[in-house]
Design a protein around this motif. Sequence first.
Motif, PDB file in Angstrom:
ATOM      1  N   ASP A 173       9.015   4.581  -5.384  1.00 27.52           N
ATOM      2  CA  ASP A 173       8.717   5.790  -4.600  1.00 27.52           C
ATOM      3  C   ASP A 173       7.871   5.435  -3.378  1.00 27.52           C
ATOM      4  O   ASP A 173       6.929   4.632  -3.464  1.00 27.52           O
ATOM      5  CB  ASP A 173       7.964   6.803  -5.470  1.00 27.52           C
ATOM      6  N   ILE A 174       8.176   6.063  -2.267  1.00 25.56           N
ATOM      7  CA  ILE A 174       7.439   5.817  -1.017  1.00 25.56           C
ATOM      8  C   ILE A 174       6.293   6.814  -0.910  1.00 25.56           C
ATOM      9  O   ILE A 174       6.497   8.024  -0.992  1.00 25.56           O
ATOM     10  CB  ILE A 174       8.365   5.956   0.210  1.00 25.56           C
ATOM     11  N   ASN A 231      16.802   0.858  -1.496  1.00 24.18           N
ATOM     12  CA  ASN A 231      17.590   2.095  -1.510  1.00 24.18           C
ATOM     13  C   ASN A 231      16.717   3.326  -1.246  1.00 24.18           C
ATOM     14  O   ASN A 231      17.169   4.302  -0.628  1.00 24.18           O
ATOM     15  CB  ASN A 231      18.302   2.240  -2.853  1.00 24.18           C
ATOM     16  N   ALA A 232      15.463   3.283  -1.717  1.00 21.71           N
ATOM     17  CA  ALA A 232      14.565   4.419  -1.470  1.00 21.71           C
ATOM     18  C   ALA A 232      14.291   4.569   0.021  1.00 21.71           C
ATOM     19  O   ALA A 232      14.246   5.695   0.552  1.00 21.71           O
ATOM     20  CB  ALA A 232      13.254   4.223  -2.239  1.00 21.71           C
ATOM     21  N   VAL A 233      14.111   3.459   0.694  1.00 20.85           N
ATOM     22  CA  VAL A 233      13.895   3.518   2.148  1.00 20.85           C
ATOM     23  C   VAL A 233      15.154   4.034   2.842  1.00 20.85           C
ATOM     24  O   VAL A 233      15.102   4.868   3.748  1.00 20.85           O
ATOM     25  CB  VAL A 233      13.490   2.134   2.689  1.00 20.85           C
ATOM     26  N   ARG A 234      16.320   3.515   2.418  1.00 23.68           N
ATOM     27  CA  ARG A 234      17.571   3.998   3.007  1.00 23.68           C
ATOM     28  C   ARG A 234      17.723   5.498   2.809  1.00 23.68           C
ATOM     29  O   ARG A 234      18.073   6.231   3.762  1.00 23.68           O
ATOM     30  CB  ARG A 234      18.757   3.277   2.360  1.00 23.68           C
ATOM     31  N   ALA A 282       0.826  -1.213   0.000  1.00 27.46           N
ATOM     32  CA  ALA A 282       0.000   0.000   0.000  1.00 27.46           C
ATOM     33  C   ALA A 282       0.856   1.258   0.000  1.00 27.46           C
ATOM     34  O   ALA A 282       0.375   2.338  -0.345  1.00 27.46           O
ATOM     35  CB  ALA A 282      -0.929   0.003   1.220  1.00 27.46           C
ATOM     36  N   GLN A 283       2.123   1.120   0.402  1.00 29.04           N
ATOM     37  CA  GLN A 283       3.021   2.287   0.437  1.00 29.04           C
ATOM     38  C   GLN A 283       3.949   2.350  -0.786  1.00 29.04           C
ATOM     39  O   GLN A 283       4.718   3.285  -0.931  1.00 29.04           O
ATOM     40  CB  GLN A 283       3.869   2.266   1.722  1.00 29.04           C
ATOM     41  N   GLY A 288       3.633   5.545   3.712  1.00 28.76           N
ATOM     42  CA  GLY A 288       4.865   4.824   4.010  1.00 28.76           C
ATOM     43  C   GLY A 288       5.808   5.645   4.867  1.00 28.76           C
ATOM     44  O   GLY A 288       6.501   5.106   5.733  1.00 28.76           O
ATOM     45  N   ARG A 289       5.828   6.954   4.660  1.00 29.94           N
ATOM     46  CA  ARG A 289       6.686   7.806   5.488  1.00 29.94           C
ATOM     47  C   ARG A 289       6.207   7.812   6.936  1.00 29.94           C
ATOM     48  O   ARG A 289       7.008   7.927   7.868  1.00 29.94           O
ATOM     49  CB  ARG A 289       6.732   9.216   4.910  1.00 29.94           C
TER      50      ARG A 289
END
Length: 225
Positions: free
Chosen positions: A130-131, A178-181, A122-123, A135-136
């Motif tokens: 992309d988050i 990597n996007a989360v990092r 869902a995020q 998700g943030r």
Amino acid sequence: MRQLTRLLVGLLMISMAAGCTNRRWGTCALVGGLAGAAIGGGTGAGLAAGYEKHGGNDNDTADTIGIGLGSAAGGALLGTLLGHMICDPEEEAAPPPPVAQAAPPPPPPPAKGTKIATIGGAQFDYDRADIKPAGREVLATAVKVLRDNRTLHVVIEGHTDSVGSDAYNQKLSERRANAVRDYLVRQGIDSGRITTRGYGESRPIASNATPEGRAQNRRADIIAD
């Protein structure tokens, strides 16, 4: 005789003062003083009458008057102190100062292998890294844990569903990790504490036969290392 009276009075005051320090002065002391003065005065008057009866001269009369006054004063003092000690209320002890409570110890850091947060399907949009804003919000928990535990390292594992080729999904899973990092680093987390890994479609947690299952498989897990 007057010197003896003063001495007795002085000794009485010294010996009894210690017993008066824990009480409030009140009506008992007043009543005791009045009663003591009356008794002492009566005793002195009796002594004076005895001297006069036995033909005392003017000097003896002066002495007996002094004795009477001294007896009244001593009786007043004695009655005051006794009344105070017997029934005047005791002073309430001051409450002890509050004891400072030690701050509770911080919780221990997550054990190795503990899943701190998961950014689910869902995020992440389909075929995207992309988050989303939701998700943030999930990542706020991971940010707090990492800020509270400055020596904690984490591994971010990216995953995809089975749609697409293995090679494509491998790259997509790496981009998601990597996007989360990158988001954590923008929140002030040292990049040296973060390792990223992509697993493509190789570790599903639900069936890829349904849209709901595929959405669960599109994820990034943050795990204590």
